[in-house]
Design a protein around this motif. Sequence first.
Motif, short mmCIF file in Angstrom:
data_model
loop_
_atom_site.label_atom_id
_atom_site.label_comp_id
_atom_site.label_asym_id
_atom_site.label_seq_id
_atom_site.Cartn_x
_atom_site.Cartn_y
_atom_site.Cartn_z
N TYR A 17 0.86 -1.29 -0.05
CA TYR A 17 -0.10 -0.08 -0.14
C TYR A 17 0.95 1.20 -0.02
O TYR A 17 0.40 2.38 -0.99
N ARG A 18 1.97 1.26 0.89
CA ARG A 18 2.85 2.36 0.92
C ARG A 18 3.37 2.84 -0.75
O ARG A 18 3.54 3.84 -0.80
N ARG A 19 3.81 1.62 -1.23
CA ARG A 19 4.43 1.80 -2.41
C ARG A 19 3.39 2.20 -3.51
O ARG A 19 3.77 3.24 -4.17
N ALA A 20 2.12 1.70 -3.32
CA ALA A 20 1.22 1.97 -4.55
C ALA A 20 0.46 3.51 -4.16
O ALA A 20 0.31 4.11 -5.18
N ARG A 27 2.21 5.99 -2.98
CA ARG A 27 3.30 6.93 -3.35
C ARG A 27 3.03 7.08 -4.83
O ARG A 27 2.96 8.30 -5.40
N ALA A 28 3.01 5.95 -5.78
CA ALA A 28 2.84 5.87 -6.86
C ALA A 28 1.68 6.59 -7.70
O ALA A 28 1.93 7.38 -8.73
N ALA A 29 0.57 6.45 -6.70
CA ALA A 29 -0.77 6.92 -7.28
C ALA A 29 -1.07 8.32 -6.77
O ALA A 29 -1.99 8.91 -7.22
N ARG A 60 10.01 15.07 8.12
CA ARG A 60 10.42 13.87 7.67
C ARG A 60 9.72 12.56 8.26
O ARG A 60 9.29 11.55 7.46
N ALA A 61 9.69 12.44 9.55
CA ALA A 61 9.06 11.35 10.21
C ALA A 61 7.56 11.10 9.69
O ALA A 61 7.11 10.10 9.56
N VAL A 62 6.86 12.33 9.75
CA VAL A 62 5.26 12.22 9.39
C VAL A 62 5.36 11.77 8.03
O VAL A 62 4.44 11.13 7.59
N GLN A 63 6.00 12.56 7.02
CA GLN A 63 6.06 12.06 5.69
C GLN A 63 6.27 10.38 5.61
O GLN A 63 5.42 9.67 4.69
N ASP A 64 7.18 9.90 6.49
CA ASP A 64 7.37 8.39 6.26
C ASP A 64 6.08 7.53 6.83
O ASP A 64 5.74 6.57 6.23
N LEU A 65 5.50 8.30 7.77
CA LEU A 65 4.12 7.67 8.36
C LEU A 65 3.03 7.85 7.36
O LEU A 65 2.02 6.96 7.44
N PHE A 66 2.89 8.82 6.64
CA PHE A 66 2.04 9.05 5.67
C PHE A 66 2.29 9.15 4.53
O PHE A 66 2.20 10.54 3.89
N PRO A 67 2.83 8.00 3.79
CA PRO A 67 3.34 8.30 2.36
C PRO A 67 2.23 8.99 1.39
O PRO A 67 2.50 9.06 0.28
#
Length: 319
Positions: free
Chosen positions: A28-31, A33-35, A237-244
């Motif tokens: 889901y995280r990868r998808a 970001r891509a979408a 940066r931490a929040v961006q990682d938590l909410f891609p």
Amino acid sequence: MAEAPRKSYYDILGVPPEADTKVIKDAYRRAARAAHPDLGGSAEQFHDVAVAYETLSDPQRRERYDADTGRTRRASAGTASAAGSSRTPSGPHPSAGTRVEDEDAAKSPPDYLPPFSPSAPPAVPLILAGRQVHGSPRQPGMFARRSSGVRARIDGELRTAALLDRALLPTYPAARLVNGIEFDDREKTTAGHVLLAGYRMAVIDSFTAAPGNFAWDGRSLRHQGRSVDLQLPRTVRAVQDLFPECNVAGWVVIHGAPDNPFAPVIDVPPGFDRSSTAVVQVVNAGTAVRTIRSFLSSGPAPNVVQLPVLARLLASAGS
């Protein structure tokens, strides 16, 4: 010409039907970001990814979905009909061709994502999802309150919460303000406030100004010549990682005199571009409302309320 068969939720995330929860979450995280509409995708694509994750990450929903589809890799016509029916309760959804942007967002009612129905209840109870303000700034212990730095932060967060509630939220129905955040990550990341609207998230820290002006050049903050350690870039940066699935940016709001939100408490170099899209901005109270609103409303589909994201924020909010 016959329409192409609708992708299954497993295909949308790119996982096999036997994938476990961790594999689904990572996919889901990868998808996401891509979408993401800010990164070349579209609101329609991101909607499909969000619905797929919401279904497959919940054991009961996944079991019902698997029963309806026979755990096939490719959905049948009947599956397409069932999947399509889950998108109707909240009305038409913004797509890449029908995005609501900029000032239109201020006039548009919230559009909740993913849509819900009696068989697929929302991730956040509607009575909570409809509120614009959640949580409250965290209060320190008795001894910590004696510190001038702690008092400046508490006063700043209270003034920022009141400012956003008064000057931004009434003109932006889809914005959701969550105060007093502490995430359950390894670093126990904290944030004074988070504003969510559409696919964008503004993380905000604030404090009241000490005597003497601050200097900000876009990279470092100084007070009377001495460097001020900003936690916010690390927090962003931490929040961006938590909410891609979100585009995250940060604001440090420095409050001056209560009766003058535009008090010149921050000096900048000649020719400094205050409108630049930096990851972190340092601003006074008056500039904060304008720049935060501009960031949120200039994203794609800014009148969307992402219910799964809001649910995670509420779980981390101060009471």
